[in-house]
Design a protein around this motif. Sequence first.
Motif, PDB file in Angstrom:
ATOM      1  N   VAL A  99      57.839  44.777  37.901  1.00 53.82           N
ATOM      2  CA  VAL A  99      57.430  46.000  38.583  1.00 53.82           C
ATOM      3  C   VAL A  99      56.507  46.828  37.698  1.00 53.82           C
ATOM      4  CG1 VAL A  99      58.215  48.052  39.838  1.00 53.82           C
ATOM      5  CG2 VAL A  99      59.641  46.004  39.808  1.00 53.82           C
ATOM      6  N   ALA A 100      56.648  46.683  36.394  1.00 51.47           N
ATOM      7  CA  ALA A 100      55.869  47.482  35.443  1.00 51.47           C
ATOM      8  C   ALA A 100      54.375  47.362  35.745  1.00 51.47           C
ATOM      9  CB  ALA A 100      56.153  47.021  34.014  1.00 51.47           C
ATOM     10  N   GLY A 101      53.712  48.487  35.798  1.00 56.13           N
ATOM     11  CA  GLY A 101      52.287  48.517  36.113  1.00 56.13           C
ATOM     12  C   GLY A 101      51.913  49.875  36.658  1.00 56.13           C
ATOM     13  N   TRP A 119      38.834  49.634  32.148  1.00 53.06           N
ATOM     14  CA  TRP A 119      39.054  48.314  32.737  1.00 53.06           C
ATOM     15  C   TRP A 119      40.151  47.549  31.987  1.00 53.06           C
ATOM     16  CZ3 TRP A 119      36.821  46.177  37.065  1.00 53.06           C
ATOM     17  CH2 TRP A 119      36.959  44.793  37.240  1.00 53.06           C
ATOM     18  N   ARG A 120      40.010  47.508  30.665  1.00 53.50           N
ATOM     19  CA  ARG A 120      40.965  46.748  29.860  1.00 53.50           C
ATOM     20  C   ARG A 120      42.357  47.342  29.924  1.00 53.50           C
ATOM     21  NH1 ARG A 120      36.648  46.214  24.877  1.00 53.50           N
ATOM     22  NH2 ARG A 120      35.546  44.366  25.674  1.00 53.50           N
ATOM     23  N   ALA A 121      42.436  48.670  29.948  1.00 58.84           N
ATOM     24  CA  ALA A 121      43.751  49.312  29.994  1.00 58.84           C
ATOM     25  C   ALA A 121      44.488  48.983  31.295  1.00 58.84           C
ATOM     26  CB  ALA A 121      43.600  50.831  29.848  1.00 58.84           C
ATOM     27  N   LEU A 122      43.782  49.004  32.423  1.00 63.74           N
ATOM     28  CA  LEU A 122      44.433  48.704  33.698  1.00 63.74           C
ATOM     29  C   LEU A 122      44.787  47.229  33.811  1.00 63.74           C
ATOM     30  CD1 LEU A 122      42.486  51.080  36.074  1.00 63.74           C
ATOM     31  CD2 LEU A 122      44.956  51.084  35.652  1.00 63.74           C
ATOM     32  N   PHE A 123      43.957  46.361  33.262  1.00 59.35           N
ATOM     33  CA  PHE A 123      44.314  44.941  33.272  1.00 59.35           C
ATOM     34  C   PHE A 123      45.506  44.671  32.363  1.00 59.35           C
ATOM     35  CE2 PHE A 123      40.840  44.019  35.886  1.00 59.35           C
ATOM     36  CZ  PHE A 123      40.900  42.694  36.272  1.00 59.35           C
ATOM     37  N   ALA A 124      45.557  45.334  31.230  1.00 56.42           N
ATOM     38  CA  ALA A 124      46.700  45.169  30.336  1.00 56.42           C
ATOM     39  C   ALA A 124      47.981  45.650  31.013  1.00 56.42           C
ATOM     40  CB  ALA A 124      46.469  45.934  29.033  1.00 56.42           C
ATOM     41  N   GLN A 125      47.894  46.785  31.670  1.00 61.42           N
ATOM     42  CA  GLN A 125      49.074  47.396  32.287  1.00 61.42           C
ATOM     43  C   GLN A 125      49.571  46.600  33.487  1.00 61.42           C
ATOM     44  OE1 GLN A 125      48.333  51.489  33.212  1.00 61.42           O
ATOM     45  NE2 GLN A 125      50.358  51.862  34.059  1.00 61.42           N
ATOM     46  N   LYS A 172      45.300  43.803  40.364  1.00 65.89           N
ATOM     47  CA  LYS A 172      46.368  43.396  41.281  1.00 65.89           C
ATOM     48  C   LYS A 172      45.990  42.129  42.043  1.00 65.89           C
ATOM     49  CE  LYS A 172      49.623  46.489  40.635  1.00 65.89           C
ATOM     50  NZ  LYS A 172      50.935  46.089  40.057  1.00 65.89           N
ATOM     51  N   ALA A 173      44.694  41.950  42.329  1.00 66.03           N
ATOM     52  CA  ALA A 173      44.244  40.704  42.939  1.00 66.03           C
ATOM     53  C   ALA A 173      44.406  39.539  41.957  1.00 66.03           C
ATOM     54  CB  ALA A 173      42.786  40.832  43.378  1.00 66.03           C
ATOM     55  N   ALA A 174      44.111  39.795  40.690  1.00 66.79           N
ATOM     56  CA  ALA A 174      44.288  38.764  39.670  1.00 66.79           C
ATOM     57  C   ALA A 174      45.757  38.394  39.525  1.00 66.79           C
ATOM     58  CB  ALA A 174      43.726  39.246  38.332  1.00 66.79           C
ATOM     59  N   LEU A 175      46.641  39.361  39.701  1.00 62.97           N
ATOM     60  CA  LEU A 175      48.082  39.072  39.662  1.00 62.97           C
ATOM     61  C   LEU A 175      48.455  38.075  40.753  1.00 62.97           C
ATOM     62  CD1 LEU A 175      50.914  41.686  39.207  1.00 62.97           C
ATOM     63  CD2 LEU A 175      51.045  39.996  41.034  1.00 62.97           C
TER      64      LEU A 175
END
Length: 285
Positions: A99-101, A119-125, A172-175
């Motif tokens: 759920v973390a994100g 960009w990197r921060a949101l992808f990391a999170q 989220k699409a990459a997830l």
Amino acid sequence: MSAAAGFEGLGLRDRIVIVSGAGGGGIGTAVTRLVATAGATVVAVSRSKDNLDTHINPLAAEGLSVIPVAADAGTDEGITKVLERVADLPGSLHGLVNVAGGADPATWMPATRVTREDWRALFAQNLETMFFMSQGVARALREQGSPGSIVSVSSISGMNTAPFHIAYGTAKAALVAATRTLAVELAQDGIRVNAVAPGVTETPASRAYVGTDPDRDRRAITMGRRGQPEEQAGPILFLLSDLSTYLTGQTLLVDGGLNLRWTHLGGDHTSLFLENEDFRAAITR
């Protein structure tokens, strides 16, 4: 009557499920309660001890088998801490819920203004935390020699467009893509990997930028209202359980039919849910 009464057939009794991002008082907390009620021992993970004290410790006080763990699932050290705690518990590891994100209001902006750091921060999170936590649990399940189930939380923003929130939506699409590939790689080990994509859901985090407007909700959402965290927890429980043993690599859109009536964008292509005009102006500049 046991807490798990009425949940026979789910196959979660005496199993251990990790919920990463359990302490926010929203979907993660609702999942923790429901999965523990179904008979599992839930290792409830949050970076914030205060959040665990506020939202998770009361569940344990009710008699549910909930183990709070203050750890950062976005780091190798945090993942190790969680898995070491799991190893100390009776029962076998069965599942993980990622759920973390999420994203702070400050991350809303035009695509032309997004920096590499944003960009990197949101992808990391939202992506890296999911992937490396899943990796750690998959390794533990392989070593244990037992099947399991991993469920991650994507977003409707990852299933459609995400105007003025491109980094979050793309992460989220990459997830979703990672879920499909992990499902293939882990299938021979009996590990199923699925996701849910919530629509607009009433949580403490969403209240930062989604105001209350029942008339707007009726116009935008087929079912005429926003979802509740418990309504996301139910599908997640299904995907964790033995009721879905022939289901893997799927992302279940849980949005009250919002995607069926994709009309929540106004004339300026910003979301009608953003009722604060100052906020709307700030993200489009």
